[in-house]
Design a protein around this motif. Structure first.
Motif, short mmCIF file in Angstrom:
data_model
loop_
_atom_site.label_atom_id
_atom_site.label_comp_id
_atom_site.label_asym_id
_atom_site.label_seq_id
_atom_site.Cartn_x
_atom_site.Cartn_y
_atom_site.Cartn_z
N VAL A 1 0.86 -1.18 0.00
CA VAL A 1 0.00 0.00 0.00
C VAL A 1 0.90 1.24 0.00
O VAL A 1 1.80 1.35 0.84
N VAL A 2 0.66 2.15 -0.93
CA VAL A 2 1.49 3.34 -1.05
C VAL A 2 1.35 4.18 0.21
O VAL A 2 0.25 4.58 0.60
N ARG A 3 2.49 4.44 0.86
CA ARG A 3 2.54 5.26 2.07
C ARG A 3 2.83 6.71 1.70
O ARG A 3 2.19 7.63 2.20
N GLY B 1 -2.30 5.33 -0.40
CA GLY B 1 -3.48 4.49 -0.18
C GLY B 1 -3.73 3.49 -1.29
O GLY B 1 -4.44 2.50 -1.10
N ASP B 2 -3.15 3.73 -2.48
CA ASP B 2 -3.30 2.79 -3.58
C ASP B 2 -2.53 1.50 -3.27
O ASP B 2 -1.51 1.53 -2.57
N THR B 3 -2.98 0.41 -3.84
CA THR B 3 -2.28 -0.86 -3.69
C THR B 3 -1.42 -1.11 -4.92
O THR B 3 -1.89 -0.99 -6.05
N VAL B 4 -0.15 -1.44 -4.68
CA VAL B 4 0.79 -1.75 -5.74
C VAL B 4 0.93 -3.27 -5.82
O VAL B 4 1.34 -3.89 -4.85
N PRO B 5 0.59 -3.86 -6.97
CA PRO B 5 0.78 -5.31 -7.10
C PRO B 5 2.24 -5.65 -7.38
O PRO B 5 3.05 -4.76 -7.66
N ALA B 6 2.56 -6.92 -7.34
CA ALA B 6 3.90 -7.37 -7.75
C ALA B 6 4.11 -6.96 -9.20
O ALA B 6 3.18 -6.99 -10.02
N LEU B 7 5.32 -6.58 -9.54
CA LEU B 7 5.63 -6.09 -10.89
C LEU B 7 5.58 -7.25 -11.89
O LEU B 7 6.42 -8.14 -11.86
N ARG B 8 4.55 -7.21 -12.75
CA ARG B 8 4.41 -8.24 -13.77
C ARG B 8 4.15 -7.65 -15.16
O ARG B 8 4.19 -8.37 -16.15
N ALA B 9 3.84 -6.36 -15.19
CA ALA B 9 3.50 -5.71 -16.47
C ALA B 9 3.85 -4.23 -16.37
O ALA B 9 3.99 -3.68 -15.27
N SER B 10 3.96 -3.57 -17.51
CA SER B 10 4.32 -2.16 -17.52
C SER B 10 3.29 -1.31 -16.77
O SER B 10 3.63 -0.26 -16.23
N GLY B 11 2.06 -1.75 -16.70
CA GLY B 11 1.03 -1.01 -15.97
C GLY B 11 1.23 -1.02 -14.47
O GLY B 11 0.55 -0.30 -13.75
#
Length: 171
Positions: free
Chosen positions: A99-101, A125-135
């Motif tokens: 979660v972005v602090r 507050g946004d959630t960052v997923p594991a890096l799997r794609a440019s998005g």
């Protein structure tokens, strides 16, 4: 590129366009150059992503978006650029999943004289997923400089300054 390699790339591009029967339109080709010559990775009939049009514009001092519109409506195109006028690069920021602090350094990066544009793709507050794609990239910067050394220094500055911190995701 060495002249021989540049010639191989140009010949490959011409062969690909001929095979596609392209006469008018915008095409971008991604390729790699192993020891035995250039090899196509991807070909697409569309504008490229990852700020490549901005980088081309900064490098050759021509508005490539304008060229796309001119081509689409049948207006004449100017003479091709004579050569490189600047050195340009894009840099993509990635963050640990969670979660972005906080987002640190964005204003400082945006104020750097070599940074044309920079931003964050997330907010606290946004959630960052594991890096799997440019998005899944969390930030970016487009830079241009007069010399390769100046560009390298600016890239290091952005890498060290623009930091998007996350907290581990909830269980």
């Amino acid at each position: 590129l060495p002249a021989e390699t540049a010639g191989q790339v140009a010949a490959l591009g011409s062969a690909v366009l001929a095979a596609m029967r392209m006469r008018t339109g915008l095409v971008h080709m991604e390729f790699r150059i192993p020891a035995d010559g250039p090899v196509v990775i991807e070909i697409a009939v569309r504008t490229p992503g990852d700020y490549l049009m901005d980088l081309l514009g900064a490098t050759y001092d021509i508005d490539w978006y304008e060229m796309v519109v001119r081509m689409a409506v049948g207006l004449p195109l100017p003479e091709p650029p004579a050569g490189r006028v600047r050195h340009a690069a894009s840099l993509f920021i990635t963050s640990e999943p969670g979660v972005v602090r906080e987002i640190d350094g964005l204003e400082a990066v945006q104020g750097h004289p070599c940074v044309l544009r920079a931003g964050a793709n997330v907010r606290p507050g946004d959630t960052v997923p594991a890096l799997r794609a440019s998005g899944h990239r969390t930030g970016w910067a487009v830079l241009a400089a007069e010399t390769p050394g100046e560009l390298e220094e600016a890239l290091k500055f952005v890498q060290q300054t623009l930091v998007i911190r996350t907290d581990p995701p909830p269980p």
